[in-house]
Write an enzyme that holds these catalytic residues in place. Structure first.
Site, PDB file in Angstrom:
ATOM      1  N   ARG A  79       0.835  -1.213   0.000  1.00  0.00           N
ATOM      2  CA  ARG A  79       0.000   0.000   0.000  1.00  0.00           C
ATOM      3  C   ARG A  79       0.864   1.254   0.000  1.00  0.00           C
ATOM      4  O   ARG A  79       0.574   2.235  -0.682  1.00  0.00           O
ATOM      5  CB  ARG A  79      -0.895   0.019   1.234  1.00  0.00           C
ATOM      6  CG  ARG A  79      -1.957  -1.037   1.204  1.00  0.00           C
ATOM      7  CD  ARG A  79      -2.951  -0.836   2.352  1.00  0.00           C
ATOM      8  NE  ARG A  79      -3.700  -2.059   2.563  1.00  0.00           N
ATOM      9  CZ  ARG A  79      -4.627  -2.531   1.731  1.00  0.00           C
ATOM     10  NH1 ARG A  79      -4.927  -1.871   0.636  1.00  0.00           N
ATOM     11  NH2 ARG A  79      -5.258  -3.656   1.991  1.00  0.00           N
ATOM     12  N   HIS A 123     -20.316   7.485   1.837  1.00  0.00           N
ATOM     13  CA  HIS A 123     -20.702   6.087   2.038  1.00  0.00           C
ATOM     14  C   HIS A 123     -22.227   6.014   2.022  1.00  0.00           C
ATOM     15  O   HIS A 123     -22.896   6.861   2.640  1.00  0.00           O
ATOM     16  CB  HIS A 123     -20.147   5.566   3.375  1.00  0.00           C
ATOM     17  CG  HIS A 123     -20.475   4.124   3.605  1.00  0.00           C
ATOM     18  ND1 HIS A 123     -19.818   3.098   2.946  1.00  0.00           N
ATOM     19  CD2 HIS A 123     -21.404   3.535   4.396  1.00  0.00           C
ATOM     20  CE1 HIS A 123     -20.326   1.933   3.341  1.00  0.00           C
ATOM     21  NE2 HIS A 123     -21.284   2.171   4.213  1.00  0.00           N
ATOM     22  N   ASP A 159     -14.834   3.628   6.604  1.00  0.00           N
ATOM     23  CA  ASP A 159     -16.187   4.191   6.661  1.00  0.00           C
ATOM     24  C   ASP A 159     -16.514   4.749   8.053  1.00  0.00           C
ATOM     25  O   ASP A 159     -17.600   4.510   8.609  1.00  0.00           O
ATOM     26  CB  ASP A 159     -17.234   3.145   6.226  1.00  0.00           C
ATOM     27  CG  ASP A 159     -17.048   2.741   4.771  1.00  0.00           C
ATOM     28  OD1 ASP A 159     -16.620   3.585   3.969  1.00  0.00           O
ATOM     29  OD2 ASP A 159     -17.315   1.573   4.436  1.00  0.00           O
TER      30      ASP A 159
HETATM   31  C1  GAR Z   1     -21.321   5.171  -4.074  1.00  0.00           C
HETATM   32  O1  GAR Z   1     -22.591   4.673  -3.746  1.00  0.00           O
HETATM   33  C2  GAR Z   1     -20.515   5.430  -2.829  1.00  0.00           C
HETATM   34  O2  GAR Z   1     -21.296   5.896  -1.765  1.00  0.00           O
HETATM   35  C3  GAR Z   1     -19.963   4.064  -2.549  1.00  0.00           C
HETATM   36  O3  GAR Z   1     -19.573   3.576  -3.801  1.00  0.00           O
HETATM   37  C4  GAR Z   1     -20.475   4.105  -4.776  1.00  0.00           C
HETATM   38  C5  GAR Z   1     -19.657   4.685  -5.891  1.00  0.00           C
HETATM   39  O4  GAR Z   1     -20.509   5.095  -6.935  1.00  0.00           O
HETATM   40  N1  GAR Z   1     -18.851   4.125  -1.628  1.00  0.00           N
HETATM   41  C6  GAR Z   1     -18.633   3.234  -0.662  1.00  0.00           C
HETATM   42  O5  GAR Z   1     -19.326   2.237  -0.501  1.00  0.00           O
HETATM   43  C7  GAR Z   1     -17.460   3.538   0.237  1.00  0.00           C
HETATM   44  N2  GAR Z   1     -17.403   2.613   1.308  1.00  0.00           N
HETATM   45  P1  GAR Z   1     -20.025   6.162  -7.989  1.00  0.00           P
HETATM   46  O6  GAR Z   1     -18.716   5.619  -8.582  1.00  0.00           O
HETATM   47  O7  GAR Z   1     -21.117   6.184  -9.015  1.00  0.00           O
HETATM   48  O8  GAR Z   1     -19.829   7.467  -7.294  1.00  0.00           O
END
Ligand code: GAR
Length: 227
Positions: A79, A123, A159
């Protein structure tokens, strides 16, 4: 010497933002659209993806935003190695704030601490409920009647971190995870730009582990489900 005056929203006073994505980038698109508005206190300087296949890259390019792919896969479990390349790219572009938009890679505590108070995530749940994977499935299995989305500052825990803004939606008895996800996503697209605006304009502050803000007001509507 020539005096120059700047007012909020002037190009020179905008915070320089990098959006980090791994996928379709719909939150990224909402941020780009908001930042294009006159007077928005941040500019999207670059969109960085950790995979070349992220659909959001094409959207960013169409909007004239610089895009960069830093493949994380070749780094495997290293990482810190990935983050060193990322950090150099951010420094090179004088980035002041990072917005994670569906960025599916965990950071080391060192990277998170370096960006403490300067890195936001969204999130799709009302944190601290349902962090991690499958938040909508978790919400449906828990039988909650209200779910939503959270914009928060990033800390080492996944998160979690000081909450900047949340938006809520009703959960229906016959909801599927996909249906709920779509309803929550619409809220994500509303709150992420608003949260970035608050942070970039300096209207948020930390009180201990909490984020407080000077917003323009509170919508004290009550959501009761089922009605
Ligand atoms: C979104 O729903 C975001 O909230 C989630 O991934 C999706 C990305 O969609 N993030 C998480 O779950 C973070 N833990 P997008 O690429 O269309 O913005």
């Amino acid at each position: 010497m020539t005096a120059t005056s700047t007012s909020p929203g002037d190009a020179v006073s905008k915070r320089r933002v990098a959006i980090l994505i791994s996928g379709r980038g719909s939150n990224m698109a909402a941020l780009i659209e908001a930042a294009a508005e006159d007077g928005f206190p941040a500019e999207i300087a670059v969109v960085i993806s950790n995979t070349a296949s992220a659909g959001g890259l094409a959207i960013a390019q169409r909007s004239g935003i610089e895009t960069l792919v830093i493949e994380s896969k070749p780094f495997g479990k290293d990482r810190a190695g990935f983050e060193a390349v990322l950090q150099a790219a951010l420094e090179q572009r004088k980035i002041e704030l990072i917005c994670l938009g569906g960025f599916m890679r965990l950071f080391t505590a060192e990277f998170v601490n370096r960006w403490h108070g300067r890195m936001l995530n969204i999130h799709p749940s009302l944190l601290p409920s349902f962090p991690g994977l499958d938040p909508h499935g978790q919400a449906l299995r828990a039988g909650v009647k209200i779910s939503g989305a959270t914009v928060h500052f990033v800390i080492a825990e996944t998160d979690a971190g000081p909450i900047v803004m949340q938006g809520a939606v009703p959960v229906h008895d016959d909801d599927t995870a996909d249906g709920l996800a779509a309803r929550v996503l619409a809220v994500e697209h509303r709150i992420y730009p608003k949260a970035l605006e608050l942070v970039a304009s300096g209207r948020t502050r930390f009180e201990g582990d909490l984020c407080k803000s000077t917003s323009n007001g509170v919508d004290d509507q009550v959501l009761i489900v089922p009605a």
